[in-house]
Design a protein around this motif. Structure first.
Motif, PDB file in Angstrom:
ATOM      1  N   ASP A 157      14.259  -3.725 -20.839  1.00 39.26           N
ATOM      2  CA  ASP A 157      14.902  -4.915 -21.411  1.00 39.26           C
ATOM      3  C   ASP A 157      13.868  -6.024 -21.641  1.00 39.26           C
ATOM      4  OD1 ASP A 157      15.080  -7.109 -19.150  1.00 39.26           O
ATOM      5  OD2 ASP A 157      15.401  -5.157 -18.211  1.00 39.26           O
ATOM      6  N   PRO A 158      14.178  -7.001 -22.525  1.00 33.05           N
ATOM      7  CA  PRO A 158      13.192  -8.020 -22.907  1.00 33.05           C
ATOM      8  C   PRO A 158      12.638  -8.807 -21.710  1.00 33.05           C
ATOM      9  CG  PRO A 158      15.178  -8.231 -24.230  1.00 33.05           C
ATOM     10  CD  PRO A 158      15.440  -7.153 -23.250  1.00 33.05           C
ATOM     11  N   VAL A 159      13.491  -9.113 -20.745  1.00 28.59           N
ATOM     12  CA  VAL A 159      13.035  -9.897 -19.594  1.00 28.59           C
ATOM     13  C   VAL A 159      12.003  -9.097 -18.796  1.00 28.59           C
ATOM     14  CG1 VAL A 159      13.741 -11.050 -17.481  1.00 28.59           C
ATOM     15  CG2 VAL A 159      15.215 -11.147 -19.493  1.00 28.59           C
ATOM     16  N   SER A 160      12.332  -7.847 -18.503  1.00 27.91           N
ATOM     17  CA  SER A 160      11.400  -7.003 -17.759  1.00 27.91           C
ATOM     18  C   SER A 160      10.136  -6.760 -18.575  1.00 27.91           C
ATOM     19  CB  SER A 160      12.038  -5.658 -17.420  1.00 27.91           C
ATOM     20  OG  SER A 160      13.218  -5.860 -16.696  1.00 27.91           O
ATOM     21  N   ALA A 161      10.306  -6.676 -19.917  1.00 24.67           N
ATOM     22  CA  ALA A 161       9.145  -6.427 -20.770  1.00 24.67           C
ATOM     23  C   ALA A 161       8.137  -7.561 -20.633  1.00 24.67           C
ATOM     24  CB  ALA A 161       9.583  -6.274 -22.220  1.00 24.67           C
ATOM     25  N   ARG A 162       8.630  -8.802 -20.525  1.00 19.54           N
ATOM     26  CA  ARG A 162       7.709  -9.946 -20.371  1.00 19.54           C
ATOM     27  C   ARG A 162       6.972  -9.861 -19.043  1.00 19.54           C
ATOM     28  NH1 ARG A 162       9.747 -14.249 -24.202  1.00 19.54           N
ATOM     29  NH2 ARG A 162       8.331 -15.752 -23.265  1.00 19.54           N
ATOM     30  N   VAL A 163       7.698  -9.457 -17.998  1.00 24.73           N
ATOM     31  CA  VAL A 163       7.052  -9.291 -16.693  1.00 24.73           C
ATOM     32  C   VAL A 163       5.958  -8.235 -16.799  1.00 24.73           C
ATOM     33  CG1 VAL A 163       7.405  -8.589 -14.296  1.00 24.73           C
ATOM     34  CG2 VAL A 163       9.148  -9.957 -15.455  1.00 24.73           C
ATOM     35  N   LEU A 164       6.314  -7.133 -17.432  1.00 25.82           N
ATOM     36  CA  LEU A 164       5.357  -6.036 -17.597  1.00 25.82           C
ATOM     37  C   LEU A 164       4.105  -6.518 -18.341  1.00 25.82           C
ATOM     38  CD1 LEU A 164       4.509  -3.118 -17.517  1.00 25.82           C
ATOM     39  CD2 LEU A 164       6.116  -2.594 -19.341  1.00 25.82           C
ATOM     40  N   THR A 165       4.339  -7.293 -19.427  1.00 29.16           N
ATOM     41  CA  THR A 165       3.206  -7.805 -20.201  1.00 29.16           C
ATOM     42  C   THR A 165       2.300  -8.678 -19.334  1.00 29.16           C
ATOM     43  OG1 THR A 165       4.559  -7.765 -22.170  1.00 29.16           O
ATOM     44  CG2 THR A 165       2.576  -9.115 -22.258  1.00 29.16           C
ATOM     45  N   LYS A 166       2.932  -9.557 -18.522  1.00 23.48           N
ATOM     46  CA  LYS A 166       2.131 -10.425 -17.644  1.00 23.48           C
ATOM     47  C   LYS A 166       1.308  -9.586 -16.669  1.00 23.48           C
ATOM     48  CE  LYS A 166       5.013 -14.484 -17.887  1.00 23.48           C
ATOM     49  NZ  LYS A 166       6.351 -14.890 -17.462  1.00 23.48           N
ATOM     50  N   ILE A 167       1.926  -8.546 -16.102  1.00 21.47           N
ATOM     51  CA  ILE A 167       1.209  -7.675 -15.145  1.00 21.47           C
ATOM     52  C   ILE A 167      -0.004  -7.050 -15.833  1.00 21.47           C
ATOM     53  CG2 ILE A 167       1.339  -5.568 -13.757  1.00 21.47           C
ATOM     54  CD1 ILE A 167       4.324  -6.116 -13.389  1.00 21.47           C
ATOM     55  N   LEU A 168       0.229  -6.506 -17.030  1.00 17.78           N
ATOM     56  CA  LEU A 168      -0.849  -5.778 -17.708  1.00 17.78           C
ATOM     57  C   LEU A 168      -1.968  -6.725 -18.148  1.00 17.78           C
ATOM     58  CD1 LEU A 168       1.177  -3.147 -19.783  1.00 17.78           C
ATOM     59  CD2 LEU A 168       0.085  -2.892 -17.550  1.00 17.78           C
ATOM     60  N   ARG A 169      -1.595  -7.935 -18.607  1.00 18.20           N
ATOM     61  CA  ARG A 169      -2.609  -8.901 -19.028  1.00 18.20           C
ATOM     62  C   ARG A 169      -3.463  -9.333 -17.835  1.00 18.20           C
ATOM     63  NH1 ARG A 169      -2.279 -10.005 -24.168  1.00 18.20           N
ATOM     64  NH2 ARG A 169      -0.337 -10.526 -25.245  1.00 18.20           N
TER      65      ARG A 169
END
Lengths: 568, 262
Positions: free
Chosen positions: B178-190
């Protein structure tokens, strides 16, 4: 729609192995002939009892039949869930599609045996039509029952009770295959007696009240000119049929409420973050913990465990039926241990592609931990039930001396069977349906016939040292005759430990080199590894068997399509 | 010493050379060469069936290549699998997990297999479950089998992160998330790449790859059609245009499927 469903069912049956089908037809024909022969040759006075017994056997056989055949040719309501069909009409269609077929015809022919006493007795002109009507109703009853049982089994894997019921059926089937000869031998010894003397008044009384006998009762009432009783028995039979049909219709509706019930409580042992660890904090401890949880929580693993227990109980009960076997009934616990080899012979196949974790997370000791952890888990899980089954039959028979044999054989069997199972799991991996998509009880593996044979004979062969020690000890060649063979217990323990270690070591050596090959076999259904060595030879043979079965099926299908095109 | 460090710094995070896989007659991956520099956020794009998953499976040691090599930080995946796998964190696509374990049980099992300390496993598991919002399911004792597709992705990602790897290989990490989790994932990867870690991910969502990755490769029919920095590959157009240009567009004739909704 019914016509389409029936032709679809026959199409599925055509795709099941031809040899098995022919064998089934032959066995069925023999059983029908035996039924008629029994009814005709039984003494006049006990003919009804004998027929009642035969009909009961047919009813039970019909109910369990589809389960033993893995449900080839059984249409599941889920297949049609997305079609715009009326759910009730579909249920009727599915039920009706059960009736045409060879097996179904045999059941009808067998039920028609009710006409034998009706024709021989008084008022045959009334009794025979009643018998034929009753036989037809009994036929409907048997087939509907079989559909209900199969549908219940389909739903079974969702509840603990359902798993237990399927486990009892599988246990009965396995037990019968391994030790059914005891009962058959006993039956053959008593058949002449049975045909002359009947089953005894008490048993006959019980038999007469079972639904399988109601049509028979109606026919004999017709022979005696008791019109009211005829109506009563036929009415009762009709009610039973209606109840079963309604039940079948409910079960054959497509499931739209979501398969699994919502979780009500946490699974046992799941507080890993807050609880105190019980198992060793090592890699082997991790695998052991994972395996114990999977065995306990996964219905397909549970089914292996529970049906092993029921197989033990079945064989124990069989032993009780023969006068010479009674004393040996406490050995039934050994069957539970023996079943480790069969129930655990496809561990990697059951886990499916989850093997990726072992590969991706691999360290020096990962493979060793994986193999040893799996071995230990099976022993821990099966040991208690094995002891319990032996204790149960010791209580029934009172033959406590057998415990020396149990104490010698159990360690040997557990060591050997846990090793055989993990080794076969590695070299004969047979992936079934992906874990997430499993529905039916047979979904957790592919074709396991070769593995099962090797597991059975391999285990038997490898416990030979312990068996030899027991025989030498009991016959007094080494030791005192009549004394419990306690020194054989030492041999048994040694036998078990050595086999546990060596077979496990072989599995570790195999997987060390071919972990990705096993993964490829599960994921891509092909053997693409290094093919040197004896074990790899077996792995290729088992993979070849799966490939060949698939290719043969494909060829047969193509030939049929070709033939049809020529005809067209 | 410094020289050695400089050398190891220059070693690619992931290097595929002449990687090839044949399934009988079919060539799934056709002599692929790729080099992912350290610290890169690398996107692998391609149509369905292009060979992305097959190539990545060979890169992480899940599938034996017919020919070619794969190196992780200079370590050969197939001759020193244990060394390579210590540096790798992997999220495969569509594979089973030990289905009857809860998320925390799965991570605990995984950490022990990785040879991690019990206390470390416990605290990281708790943290990952909380950050990825799987803690509520854990409270209810939900087993992985009962997880939704997105939750499965997240627990898979947690297994990839748990041992703090240096190279992450993620097959479709954003799919069904979902979009919310996707943002978390992006922050983790960055944060991971900023600290020097390297990410290789496959996707067929072009916008996502454009937004996240600094380097991309376009794969079709088992071959690399283009690779390099995002700007090099895009060459002034959008990634999607470039992609369609390279892979080829399937037009829809006026007569085709004309019965639909008529």
């Amino acid at each position: 729609m019914v016509g389409v469903l029936i032709s679809m069912k026959f199409a599925m049956l055509r795709n099941s192995p031809r040899g098995m089908r022919l064998l089934g037809w032959l066995v069925g024909a023999l059983l029908v002939a035996a039924t008629w022969a029994g009814a005709v040759t039984a003494a006049e006075a006990v003919r009804a009892e004998v027929i009642a017994l035969l009909l009961l056997m047919w009813l039970v056989g019909a109910a369990l039949g589809p389960v033993t055949m893995s449900g080839a040719g059984v249409l599941r309501p889920e297949y049609f869930a997305l079609l715009p069909l009326d759910r009730r009409k579909l249920a009727v269609g599915l039920l009706v599609s059960t009736f045409p077929g060879v097996a179904s015809g045999y059941v009808l022919l067998a039920a028609a045996v009710i006409a034998v006493p009706a024709a021989a007795g008084g008022q045959a002109l009334l009794a025979v039509p009643v018998a034929i009507l009753g036989a037809t109703l009994t036929w409907v009853l048997a087939l509907t029952l079989s559909r209900v049982v199969y549908a219940l089994l389909g739903a079974a894997m969702r509840t603990r009770l359902g798993v237990e019921i399927s486990a009892m059926q599988f246990g009965l089937i396995i037990g019968s295959m391994l030790a059914g000869w005891i009962v058959v031998a006993q039956a053959f010894a008593t058949i002449p007696e049975l045909l002359q003397g009947g089953v005894g008044t008490q048993v006959a009384g019980v038999l007469a009240w079972l639904p399988s006998s109601w049509a028979l009762n109606a026919a004999s009432a017709a022979g005696a000119g008791e019109g009211l009783a005829v109506l009563g028995w036929l009415g009762l039979l009709l009610v039973a049929v209606v109840v079963l049909v309604v039940l079948a219709m409910m079960l054959l509706r497509t499931e739209v409420d979501g398969g699994t019930a919502r979780r009500r409580r946490r699974p046992a042992g799941s507080r890993v973050l807050t609880g105190r660890p019980v198992l060793p904090q090592s890699a082997t401890g991790a695998v052991l913990g994972k395996e114990l949880r999977q065995w306990w929580r996964d219905p397909w693993r549970s089914l292996e465990l529970r049906s092993s227990i029921w197989a033990g109980i079945t064989i124990g009960v069989f032993a009780l039926t023969a006068p010479w076997g009674r004393d040996f009934a406490p050995l039934a616990g050994l069957v539970v241990a023996f079943m480790v080899a069969l129930g655990g012979c496809n561990l990697y196949g059951q886990d499916g592609t989850a093997l990726w974790m072992t590969i991706v997370g691999r360290r020096e000791d990962t493979v060793r931990a994986d193999v040893r952890g799996r071995q230990l888990a099976t022993i821990l899980l099966f040991a208690l039930p094995a002891l319990a089954v032996s204790a149960l039959f010791t209580l029934i028979t009172g033959s406590a001396w057998v415990w020396a044999l149990v104490a010698a054989m159990l360690p040997a069997l557990f060591g050997v069977a846990s090793g055989v199972s993990v080794l076969l799991s590695a070299i004969g991996v047979s992936p079934g349906v992906d874990p997430r998509r499993r529905v039916g009880p047979n979904d957790a593996g592919g074709d396991l016939s070769l593995q099962a044979q090797v597991a059975m004979w391999g285990t038997t062969l490898l416990v030979a040292p312990t068996v030899a020690a027991i025989v030498l000890s009991l016959t007094g060649v080494l030791g005192t005759p009549g004394q419990p063979p306690w020194w054989a217990v030492l041999v048994g323990v040694l036998n078990g430990v050595v086999a546990f270690w060596l077979l496990g070591k072989a599995a570790i050596a195999y997987l060390d080199r071919r972990l990705t090959t096993v993964f490829s076999q599960i994921r891509y259904r092909r053997f693409d590894g290094d093919d040197s060595g004896l074990l790899a030879g077996f792995a290729q043979a088992s993979q070849k068997a799966e490939d060949q079965a698939r290719a043969a099926k494909e060829k047969e299908r193509r030939a049929k399509v070709g033939a049809r095109n020529v005809v067209d | 010493m410094l020289e050695v460090m400089e050398q190891t710094d220059r070693v690619p995070a992931l290097e595929l050379s002449g990687l090839r896989k044949e399934f009988g007659e079919k060539v799934a991956v056709d002599d692929v060469d790729l080099s992912v520099p350290q610290g890169a956020f690398y996107g692998l794009v391609g149509p369905n069936g292009a060979g992305k998953t097959t190539a990545l499976s060979m890169a992480v040691g899940l599938l034996r290549p017919t020919a070619g090599r794969a190196h992780v930080l200079g370590i050969d995946v197939w001759s020193d699998p244990i060394g390579a796998k210590t540096a790798l964190g992997v999220l495969p696509d569509g594979l089973a997990l030990p289905e009857r374990l809860t998320g925390a049980e799965l991570l605990t099992y995984w950490g022990r297999l990785r040879g991690m300390e019990t206390a470390v496993i416990r605290s990281r598991t708790q943290e990952l479950m909380r950050v990825l919002e799987l803690d509520e399911a854990e409270e209810h004792g939900t087993v992985v089998l009962e997880y939704s597709t997105g939750m499965r992705k997240k627990i898979g990602l947690a297994t990839a992160l748990l041992h703090s790897p240096r190279v992450l290989v993620l097959d479709e990490p954003y799919e069904a998330v979902d979009p919310v989790s996707a943002r978390v994932l992006t922050k983790i990867l960055r944060r991971f790449t900023a600290a020097g870690g390297s990410v290789v991910m496959s996707s067929h969502v072009m916008a996502l790859v454009e937004q996240l990755c600094d380097r991309v490769a376009i794969i079709a029919r088992g071959q690399v059609l283009a690779d390099g920095t995002l700007d090099d590959v895009r060459a002034g157009a959008s990634l999607e245009e470039r992609f369609v240009g390279l892979v080829g567009e399937r037009g829809l004739g006026d007569e085709e499927l004309s019965w639909l909704a008529s």
